[in-house]
Motif scaffolding. Structure first.
Motif, PDB file in Angstrom:
ATOM      1  N   PRO A  50       1.366  -1.271  -0.311  1.00 28.90           N
ATOM      2  CA  PRO A  50      -0.083  -0.579  -0.215  1.00 28.90           C
ATOM      3  C   PRO A  50       0.633   1.561  -0.031  1.00 28.90           C
ATOM      4  O   PRO A  50       0.064   2.711  -0.191  1.00 28.90           O
ATOM      5  N   ARG A  63       2.993   3.512  -5.284  1.00 24.83           N
ATOM      6  CA  ARG A  63       2.110   4.713  -6.210  1.00 24.83           C
ATOM      7  C   ARG A  63       1.614   3.494  -7.101  1.00 24.83           C
ATOM      8  O   ARG A  63       2.565   3.676  -7.753  1.00 24.83           O
ATOM      9  N   VAL A 123      -7.266   3.289  -5.890  1.00 28.69           N
ATOM     10  CA  VAL A 123      -6.655   5.015  -5.843  1.00 28.69           C
ATOM     11  C   VAL A 123      -7.401   5.561  -5.682  1.00 28.69           C
ATOM     12  O   VAL A 123      -8.765   5.608  -6.251  1.00 28.69           O
ATOM     13  N   VAL A 126      -6.833  -3.152  -7.662  1.00 30.67           N
ATOM     14  CA  VAL A 126      -6.070  -1.969  -6.622  1.00 30.67           C
ATOM     15  C   VAL A 126      -7.432  -1.017  -6.517  1.00 30.67           C
ATOM     16  O   VAL A 126      -7.068   0.070  -7.442  1.00 30.67           O
ATOM     17  N   ILE A 149      -2.204   4.013  -3.926  1.00 32.38           N
ATOM     18  CA  ILE A 149      -3.044   3.120  -3.443  1.00 32.38           C
ATOM     19  C   ILE A 149      -3.274   3.178  -1.731  1.00 32.38           C
ATOM     20  O   ILE A 149      -2.815   3.241  -1.050  1.00 32.38           O
ATOM     21  N   ILE A 191      -5.479  -2.953  -1.666  1.00 34.31           N
ATOM     22  CA  ILE A 191      -5.410  -3.553  -2.203  1.00 34.31           C
ATOM     23  C   ILE A 191      -6.463  -5.372  -2.031  1.00 34.31           C
ATOM     24  O   ILE A 191      -6.631  -5.222  -1.049  1.00 34.31           O
ATOM     25  N   TYR A 240      -0.938   7.655  -8.711  1.00 34.52           N
ATOM     26  CA  TYR A 240      -2.249   7.366  -8.221  1.00 34.52           C
ATOM     27  C   TYR A 240      -1.113   6.530  -6.923  1.00 34.52           C
ATOM     28  O   TYR A 240      -0.741   5.766  -6.628  1.00 34.52           O
TER      29      TYR A 240
END
Length: 103
Positions: A73, A76, A103, A101, A86, A89, A84
């Protein structure tokens, strides 16, 4: 579940710190973790808000990609010139086929 058509390519970046052995200076930078990961990127409508008198834009997307070891996590995702962070997940039922994922 069948893997969606992975027609996009995204880059995964990680944030790293490095300390100079002579000066002790610490440098921090985003570096390439994995580039050109096949993915399906589904973007939604963006939103804009004002926080502390400054405009703040937010774009939301969901990204599906095949599972690979090491996605965190704290990484990016870069896609089409946009970055973006994260938010979450998720994996499929097997835990080793797809990442989903947010974002």
């Amino acid at each position: 579940m069948m893997t969606p058509r992975l027609r996009h390519r995204v880059d995964i970046e990680s944030f790293e710190e490095d300390q100079d052995s002579i000066t002790g200076e610490i440098t921090r930078a985003w570096v390439m973790f994995i580039d050109g990961v096949p993915a399906e990127v589904m973007t939604g409508p963006g939103s804009e808000s004002r926080v502390s008198a400054s405009k703040h834009a937010e774009t939301t997307a969901r990204i599906v990609m095949r599972w690979f070891p090491g996605l965190l996590p704290t990484h990016r995702i870069a896609w089409e010139g946009k970055l973006y962070d994260i938010l979450s997940i998720e994996t499929d039922a097997t835990g080793r086929r797809d990442y989903r994922v947010r974002v």
